[in-house]
Design a protein around this motif. Structure first.
Motif, mmCIF file in Angstrom:
data_model
loop_
_atom_site.group_PDB
_atom_site.id
_atom_site.type_symbol
_atom_site.label_atom_id
_atom_site.label_comp_id
_atom_site.label_asym_id
_atom_site.label_seq_id
_atom_site.Cartn_x
_atom_site.Cartn_y
_atom_site.Cartn_z
ATOM 1 N N ALA A 73 28.742 10.109 0.731
ATOM 2 C CA ALA A 73 27.914 10.106 1.930
ATOM 3 C C ALA A 73 27.084 8.834 1.949
ATOM 4 C CB ALA A 73 27.005 11.328 1.927
ATOM 5 N N PRO A 74 26.715 8.362 3.146
ATOM 6 C CA PRO A 74 25.863 7.162 3.205
ATOM 7 C C PRO A 74 24.572 7.370 2.425
ATOM 8 C CG PRO A 74 26.661 7.783 5.388
ATOM 9 C CD PRO A 74 27.022 8.901 4.464
ATOM 10 N N SER A 75 24.171 6.324 1.674
ATOM 11 C CA SER A 75 22.957 6.419 0.856
ATOM 12 C C SER A 75 21.727 6.362 1.756
ATOM 13 C CB SER A 75 22.894 5.265 -0.147
ATOM 14 O OG SER A 75 24.004 5.315 -1.002
ATOM 15 N N PRO A 76 20.768 7.260 1.531
ATOM 16 C CA PRO A 76 19.534 7.199 2.322
ATOM 17 C C PRO A 76 18.722 5.965 1.945
ATOM 18 C CG PRO A 76 19.313 8.808 0.569
ATOM 19 C CD PRO A 76 20.752 8.337 0.542
ATOM 20 N N SER A 77 17.937 5.471 2.868
ATOM 21 C CA SER A 77 17.075 4.323 2.586
ATOM 22 C C SER A 77 16.055 4.706 1.525
ATOM 23 C CB SER A 77 16.347 3.887 3.857
ATOM 24 O OG SER A 77 17.281 3.506 4.841
ATOM 25 N N PRO A 78 15.813 3.805 0.541
ATOM 26 C CA PRO A 78 14.835 4.136 -0.507
ATOM 27 C C PRO A 78 13.439 4.218 0.096
ATOM 28 C CG PRO A 78 15.505 1.837 -0.663
ATOM 29 C CD PRO A 78 16.399 2.476 0.367
ATOM 30 N N PRO A 79 12.597 5.100 -0.451
ATOM 31 C CA PRO A 79 11.224 5.193 0.070
ATOM 32 C C PRO A 79 10.461 3.907 -0.203
ATOM 33 C CG PRO A 79 11.445 6.439 -1.977
ATOM 34 C CD PRO A 79 12.836 6.007 -1.584
ATOM 35 N N ALA A 80 9.539 3.582 0.669
ATOM 36 C CA ALA A 80 8.723 2.377 0.494
ATOM 37 C C ALA A 80 7.860 2.517 -0.753
ATOM 38 C CB ALA A 80 7.836 2.151 1.715
ATOM 39 N N ALA A 81 7.768 1.411 -1.515
ATOM 40 C CA ALA A 81 6.951 1.430 -2.725
ATOM 41 C C ALA A 81 5.477 1.583 -2.339
ATOM 42 C CB ALA A 81 7.147 0.141 -3.511
ATOM 43 N N PRO A 82 4.750 2.439 -3.058
ATOM 44 C CA PRO A 82 3.332 2.607 -2.729
ATOM 45 C C PRO A 82 2.569 1.317 -2.991
ATOM 46 C CG PRO A 82 3.869 3.710 -4.795
ATOM 47 C CD PRO A 82 5.169 3.252 -4.203
ATOM 48 N N SER A 83 1.644 0.980 -2.134
ATOM 49 C CA SER A 83 0.849 -0.225 -2.329
ATOM 50 C C SER A 83 -0.206 0.031 -3.400
ATOM 51 C CB SER A 83 0.166 -0.637 -1.025
ATOM 52 O OG SER A 83 -0.650 0.417 -0.548
ATOM 53 N N ALA A 84 -0.500 -1.033 -4.165
ATOM 54 C CA ALA A 84 -1.485 -0.893 -5.237
ATOM 55 C C ALA A 84 -2.875 -0.692 -4.630
ATOM 56 C CB ALA A 84 -1.481 -2.138 -6.110
ATOM 57 N N PRO A 85 -3.680 0.162 -5.227
ATOM 58 C CA PRO A 85 -5.038 0.355 -4.701
ATOM 59 C C PRO A 85 -5.841 -0.932 -4.865
ATOM 60 C CG PRO A 85 -4.794 1.433 -6.828
ATOM 61 C CD PRO A 85 -3.424 0.976 -6.431
ATOM 62 N N PRO A 86 -6.776 -1.206 -3.983
ATOM 63 C CA PRO A 86 -7.584 -2.424 -4.115
ATOM 64 C C PRO A 86 -8.434 -2.374 -5.381
ATOM 65 C CG PRO A 86 -8.487 -0.968 -2.426
ATOM 66 C CD PRO A 86 -7.167 -0.387 -2.821
ATOM 67 N N LEU A 87 -8.693 -3.558 -5.929
ATOM 68 C CA LEU A 87 -9.539 -3.636 -7.113
ATOM 69 C C LEU A 87 -10.994 -3.398 -6.728
ATOM 70 C CD1 LEU A 87 -7.966 -6.791 -8.788
ATOM 71 C CD2 LEU A 87 -7.751 -4.422 -9.565
ATOM 72 N N PRO A 88 -11.816 -2.921 -7.669
ATOM 73 C CA PRO A 88 -13.242 -2.715 -7.367
ATOM 74 C C PRO A 88 -13.955 -4.051 -7.209
ATOM 75 C CG PRO A 88 -12.794 -2.299 -9.680
ATOM 76 C CD PRO A 88 -11.457 -2.483 -9.023
ATOM 77 N N ALA A 89 -15.232 -3.989 -6.852
ATOM 78 C CA ALA A 89 -16.010 -5.205 -6.634
ATOM 79 C C ALA A 89 -16.180 -6.011 -7.917
ATOM 80 C CB ALA A 89 -17.380 -4.859 -6.055
ATOM 81 N N GLU A 90 -16.135 -5.353 -9.071
ATOM 82 C CA GLU A 90 -16.191 -6.048 -10.351
ATOM 83 C C GLU A 90 -15.184 -5.426 -11.309
ATOM 84 O OE1 GLU A 90 -19.563 -5.672 -13.276
ATOM 85 O OE2 GLU A 90 -19.702 -7.834 -12.911
ATOM 86 N N VAL A 91 -14.434 -6.268 -11.996
ATOM 87 C CA VAL A 91 -13.475 -5.821 -13.002
ATOM 88 C C VAL A 91 -13.925 -6.352 -14.353
ATOM 89 C CG1 VAL A 91 -11.119 -6.105 -13.854
ATOM 90 C CG2 VAL A 91 -11.503 -5.625 -11.437
ATOM 91 N N VAL A 92 -14.007 -5.449 -15.332
ATOM 92 C CA VAL A 92 -14.451 -5.826 -16.677
ATOM 93 C C VAL A 92 -13.273 -5.962 -17.635
ATOM 94 C CG1 VAL A 92 -15.917 -5.132 -18.624
ATOM 95 C CG2 VAL A 92 -16.674 -4.714 -16.282
#
Length: 251
Positions: free
Chosen positions: A39-58
């Motif tokens: 059977a025809p292959s279904p389109s792969p689901p869209a990759a989830p986008s990465a969550p935004p980084l916080p205001a400060e990264v340690v």
């Protein structure tokens, strides 16, 4: 009555379930797919986008066997050259937070740092005590360095680190966002190399607190830092920790 050859062919095909165009009142249909055809292959689901980084990264992810070596970028040409040469020999990319005034005085280093596989960030223009300044002054320092980086490299760089303070404040973060830096990059391992404790102490300070995902603070302009780099990088790799840029660590 004997059927013509055409009528016989039509009857035979109709009995087999195949309808020829022009041979009946119904619109033509495609023949069924052979048995067992995939059977025809279904389109792969869209990759989830990465969550935004916080205001400060340690620090970066603790489940990643990588660390980021970050340098406060200013110093005598001979020491900067020695540090970059040593890093090239070690195949260790780093993130350099450049002081804008230093780059204006020694603009050749912007291209040399990038050509070496490293990345450039913003460490204010004058390296003042940013936390003690009003918001307008903070913005001016961040923006002026950003413009220096843009003029020399075509981009303001992805990261900002405030000067003369290990952590940002709400005001610094607001002014950094206004200047185009949604994330301030701090660190969780301070090598204290700027106090010139000697190469052995710099290595010990680094390895005592390092973990997967750590961001280490180092400085150009100190001979002990250059001397410490080979043993420091070797010690990290012995622990299975690979030095990468901040962007790679936080990708």
């Amino acid at each position: 009555m004997q059927l013509s050859r055409r009528d016989a062919l039509t009857a035979a095909l109709a009995a087999g379930g195949v309808l020829l165009a022009g041979c009946g009142p119904e619109a033509p249909v495609s023949a069924p797919a052979p048995s067992g055809s995939p059977a025809p292959s279904p389109s792969p689901p869209a990759a989830p986008s990465a969550p935004p980084l916080p205001a400060e990264v340690v620090h970066g992810p603790r489940d990643r066997r990588q660390v980021a070596l970050t340098f406060h970028g200013q110093g005598e040409d001979s020491l900067v050259r020695a540090a970059l040469s040593t890093l090239a020999d070690l195949h260790a990319p780093v993130t350099v937070f450049a002081v804008g005034a230093w780059l204006d005085g020694s603009p050749q280093w912007a291209k040399k740092i990038l050509d070496g596989g490293h990345e450039l960030g913003n460490h204010t223009y004058s390296h003042l005590d940013l936390a003690s300044m009003a918001g307008t002054g903070q913005y001016a320092e961040i923006h002026r360095c950003a413009e220096t980086l843009r003029r020399l490299t075509g981009t303001r760089g992805r990261w900002f680190r405030p000067s003369q303070t290990p952590r940002s404040t709400a005001s610094i973060e607001a002014q950094a966002r206004k200047a185009g830096y949604p994330t301030c990059l701090a660190y969780d391992v301070d090598t204290l190399d700027y106090t010139d404790p000697g190469a052995a102490a710099i290595v010990a300070n680094a390895l005592a607190g390092v973990q997967p995902g750590s961001i280490l603070s180092l400085h150009f302009g100190h001979a002990g830092t250059v001397e410490a780099l080979p043993e420091l990088v070797r010690g990290l790799r012995d622990r299975g920790l690979e030095p990468v840029t901040a962007s790679a660590l936080l990708a």
